[in-house]
Every structure is written in C-alpha cells, then in structure tokens.
Design a protein around this motif. Structure first.
Motif, PDB file in Angstrom:
ATOM      1  N   TYR A 292      37.967  48.336  35.950  1.00 52.13           N
ATOM      2  CA  TYR A 292      38.373  47.499  37.074  1.00 52.13           C
ATOM      3  C   TYR A 292      38.366  46.017  36.697  1.00 52.13           C
ATOM      4  N   VAL A 293      39.072  45.233  37.513  1.00 56.44           N
ATOM      5  CA  VAL A 293      39.147  43.785  37.372  1.00 56.44           C
ATOM      6  C   VAL A 293      38.406  43.173  38.553  1.00 56.44           C
ATOM      7  N   VAL A 294      37.664  42.108  38.299  1.00 57.56           N
ATOM      8  CA  VAL A 294      36.969  41.389  39.354  1.00 57.56           C
ATOM      9  C   VAL A 294      37.962  40.458  40.047  1.00 57.56           C
ATOM     10  N   ASP A 295      38.192  40.688  41.335  1.00 62.73           N
ATOM     11  CA  ASP A 295      39.018  39.817  42.170  1.00 62.73           C
ATOM     12  C   ASP A 295      38.136  39.259  43.272  1.00 62.73           C
ATOM     13  N   PHE A 296      38.465  38.052  43.761  1.00 67.89           N
ATOM     14  CA  PHE A 296      37.578  37.464  44.766  1.00 67.89           C
ATOM     15  C   PHE A 296      38.225  36.434  45.688  1.00 67.89           C
ATOM     16  N   MET A 297      39.488  36.134  45.573  1.00 65.12           N
ATOM     17  CA  MET A 297      40.125  35.133  46.434  1.00 65.12           C
ATOM     18  C   MET A 297      41.255  35.752  47.238  1.00 65.12           C
ATOM     19  N   ASN A 298      41.395  35.258  48.468  1.00 68.10           N
ATOM     20  CA  ASN A 298      42.481  35.667  49.347  1.00 68.10           C
ATOM     21  C   ASN A 298      42.899  34.430  50.123  1.00 68.10           C
ATOM     22  N   VAL A 299      44.208  34.185  50.206  1.00 73.51           N
ATOM     23  CA  VAL A 299      44.726  33.000  50.881  1.00 73.51           C
ATOM     24  C   VAL A 299      45.713  33.438  51.944  1.00 73.51           C
TER      25      VAL A 299
ATOM     26  N   GLY B   5      47.279  39.146  48.495  1.00 69.46           N
ATOM     27  CA  GLY B   5      46.271  40.148  48.197  1.00 69.46           C
ATOM     28  C   GLY B   5      45.059  39.416  47.641  1.00 69.46           C
ATOM     29  N   VAL B   6      44.032  40.149  47.276  1.00 68.53           N
ATOM     30  CA  VAL B   6      42.853  39.544  46.667  1.00 68.53           C
ATOM     31  C   VAL B   6      43.164  39.367  45.181  1.00 68.53           C
ATOM     32  N   PHE B   7      42.866  38.181  44.651  1.00 71.20           N
ATOM     33  CA  PHE B   7      43.239  37.855  43.275  1.00 71.20           C
ATOM     34  C   PHE B   7      42.144  37.044  42.605  1.00 71.20           C
ATOM     35  N   ASN B   8      42.386  36.650  41.354  1.00 63.16           N
ATOM     36  CA  ASN B   8      41.435  35.852  40.588  1.00 63.16           C
ATOM     37  C   ASN B   8      42.184  34.747  39.846  1.00 63.16           C
ATOM     38  N   VAL B   9      41.461  33.945  39.093  1.00 60.22           N
ATOM     39  CA  VAL B   9      42.067  32.826  38.360  1.00 60.22           C
ATOM     40  C   VAL B   9      43.055  33.334  37.305  1.00 60.22           C
ATOM     41  N   ALA B  10      42.753  34.437  36.650  1.00 62.96           N
ATOM     42  CA  ALA B  10      43.673  34.988  35.643  1.00 62.96           C
ATOM     43  C   ALA B  10      45.021  35.324  36.270  1.00 62.96           C
ATOM     44  N   ASP B  11      45.004  35.850  37.490  1.00 60.04           N
ATOM     45  CA  ASP B  11      46.253  36.153  38.187  1.00 60.04           C
ATOM     46  C   ASP B  11      47.044  34.875  38.455  1.00 60.04           C
ATOM     47  N   MET B  12      46.335  33.801  38.853  1.00 65.89           N
ATOM     48  CA  MET B  12      47.011  32.523  39.096  1.00 65.89           C
ATOM     49  C   MET B  12      47.600  31.978  37.805  1.00 65.89           C
ATOM     50  N   VAL B  13      46.842  32.039  36.727  1.00 67.03           N
ATOM     51  CA  VAL B  13      47.308  31.546  35.426  1.00 67.03           C
ATOM     52  C   VAL B  13      48.560  32.313  34.997  1.00 67.03           C
TER      53      VAL B  13
ATOM     54  N   ASN C  31      42.066  39.645  32.254  1.00 65.50           N
ATOM     55  CA  ASN C  31      41.931  40.828  33.113  1.00 65.50           C
ATOM     56  C   ASN C  31      41.718  42.093  32.283  1.00 65.50           C
ATOM     57  N   LEU C  32      42.339  42.171  31.118  1.00 68.95           N
ATOM     58  CA  LEU C  32      42.125  43.314  30.226  1.00 68.95           C
ATOM     59  C   LEU C  32      40.661  43.364  29.777  1.00 68.95           C
ATOM     60  N   LEU C  33      40.083  42.208  29.491  1.00 69.85           N
ATOM     61  CA  LEU C  33      38.660  42.166  29.126  1.00 69.85           C
ATOM     62  C   LEU C  33      37.795  42.734  30.246  1.00 69.85           C
ATOM     63  N   ASP C  34      38.118  42.373  31.490  1.00 70.19           N
ATOM     64  CA  ASP C  34      37.388  42.943  32.630  1.00 70.19           C
ATOM     65  C   ASP C  34      37.462  44.465  32.607  1.00 70.19           C
ATOM     66  N   ARG C  35      38.664  44.988  32.444  1.00 69.32           N
ATOM     67  CA  ARG C  35      38.840  46.447  32.462  1.00 69.32           C
ATOM     68  C   ARG C  35      37.991  47.125  31.389  1.00 69.32           C
ATOM     69  N   ILE C  36      37.938  46.522  30.226  1.00 65.52           N
ATOM     70  CA  ILE C  36      37.160  47.091  29.122  1.00 65.52           C
ATOM     71  C   ILE C  36      35.660  46.972  29.404  1.00 65.52           C
ATOM     72  N   VAL C  37      35.209  45.792  29.814  1.00 62.80           N
ATOM     73  CA  VAL C  37      33.785  45.541  30.046  1.00 62.80           C
ATOM     74  C   VAL C  37      33.258  46.302  31.264  1.00 62.80           C
TER      75      VAL C  37
ATOM     76  N   ILE D  56      41.312  30.388  53.540  1.00 59.71           N
ATOM     77  CA  ILE D  56      40.805  30.782  52.223  1.00 59.71           C
ATOM     78  C   ILE D  56      39.610  31.689  52.450  1.00 59.71           C
ATOM     79  N   ARG D  57      39.682  32.865  51.859  1.00 60.77           N
ATOM     80  CA  ARG D  57      38.608  33.846  51.996  1.00 60.77           C
ATOM     81  C   ARG D  57      38.109  34.231  50.618  1.00 60.77           C
ATOM     82  N   LEU D  58      36.800  34.280  50.469  1.00 55.56           N
ATOM     83  CA  LEU D  58      36.184  34.724  49.225  1.00 55.56           C
ATOM     84  C   LEU D  58      35.469  36.029  49.493  1.00 55.56           C
ATOM     85  N   LEU D  59      35.836  37.052  48.744  1.00 58.79           N
ATOM     86  CA  LEU D  59      35.242  38.375  48.890  1.00 58.79           C
ATOM     87  C   LEU D  59      35.330  39.089  47.552  1.00 58.79           C
ATOM     88  N   LEU D  60      34.252  39.681  47.142  1.00 57.19           N
ATOM     89  CA  LEU D  60      34.198  40.369  45.855  1.00 57.19           C
ATOM     90  C   LEU D  60      34.866  41.737  45.967  1.00 57.19           C
ATOM     91  N   THR D  61      35.806  42.002  45.087  1.00 53.04           N
ATOM     92  CA  THR D  61      36.428  43.328  45.037  1.00 53.04           C
ATOM     93  C   THR D  61      36.531  43.785  43.584  1.00 53.04           C
TER      94      THR D  61
END
Length: 166
Positions: A121-128, A136-144, A111-117, A45-50
């Motif tokens: 871009y979308v904030v991604d931070f997890m890699n497994v 790839g690097v993803f976020n909770v919205a991607d998992m949901v 993720n759309l809210l991220d793009r607008i705000v 498990i890797r955490l990295l901000l992208t």
C-alpha cells in the motif's frame, strides 16, 4: 544538454521530491489517524491517514494481491526504470523536460517505495475540496507526478505551437 548537467539535475530533483514526500508521509503516519479527520479552511483541506492498495483514486485496489504485485510493483518498476534511462540518455531534452520527466519518475518511485516497504500500500493523507469539486486522498508524490505531467504536456504544447508558427 550535457550528460553531467542532466545527471546533476536529475539527482537534485529526485532527492527533493522523494525526500519531501517521504518526510511528509512519516509525519502523517506519526500524527494522523485512520479513524479521525482534521479539517482546515472550513473543511476545504482535510488530513486523514489512508492506506491505498490501488493506484490513482484507488483504481485496482480490489484486484487479487498477486495481480496487484505484478502490475504495481513489477510493471510500474519496469516503466519507471525505462523512464529514468530515457531521461538520462535523451541528449535533446532541455532542462524543463528533464525536470518534468524526473518529477514523474520521482513521484512514481516514492510511491513504489511505499508499496515495497509497507507490503503493497501507499500512504495517502490529503484531500482537497472546493464547492462540489473534491479530490481523492493523495500524497506529495502524487502532486509531484501530476505537476511533472502537466509541465511535460505544456513543454510539448509549446514545442508544437513553435513549430506551427515557426
């Protein structure tokens, strides 16, 4: 399912999914860096901000900004609005179908809210990773979104097998 029950279920699932996603992204932005990686469980498990300007696995991230905007904000927004209307008005949908559709909607909206705000871009931070398999690097919205899609597939598969054996 009655409209009020369907609406209540949509609101609860939406609030949980978007809330957890946005909270984890805020924590990631506050505690992670784009220059360093935190590894856990032997690097599994890797955490990295992208900042992902593309979609799934960064697809479309190199498109011109106006094309990305049209596809990923206007196009995706229209699709998500249609999905919400369908979920709200589908009287035949059972609770699992409503939850599945709402999870897909919620992941997309967060993720759309991220793009607008964040200006596209979308904030991604997890890699497994497990052995040679890496995400790839993803976020909770991607998992949901993925869990909702898998649930929807399973509901459809179950319905088809019941019809075939019924």
């Amino acid at each position: 399912m009655k409209f009020t029950k369907r609406l209540g279920l949509i609101v609860v699932v939406f609030a949980l999914c978007v809330g957890i996603d946005q909270i984890t992204k805020a924590i990631a932005k506050a505690t992670l860096s784009m220059e360093s990686v935190r590894e856990y469980l032997g690097g599994s498990i890797r955490l990295l901000l992208t900042h992902n300007t593309g979609t799934f696995l960064g697809l479309g991230g190199t498109l011109p900004a106006n094309v990305r905007y049209a596809l990923m904000i206007i196009g995706l927004g229209a699709f998500l609005l249609a999905l919400l209307v369908y979920t709200l008005l589908n009287k035949r949908a059972d609770a699992i179908t409503v939850i599945s559709l709402t999870m897909i909607f919620s992941g997309g909206i967060s993720n759309l809210l991220d793009r607008i705000v964040y200006g596209g871009y979308v904030v991604d931070f997890m890699n497994v990773s497990a052995g040679i398999v890496h995400t790839g690097v993803f976020n909770v919205a991607d998992m949901v979104l993925m869990v909702g899609a898998i649930m929807l597939f399973m509901v459809g598969f179950k319905s088809k097998t019941q019809i075939a054996h019924g």
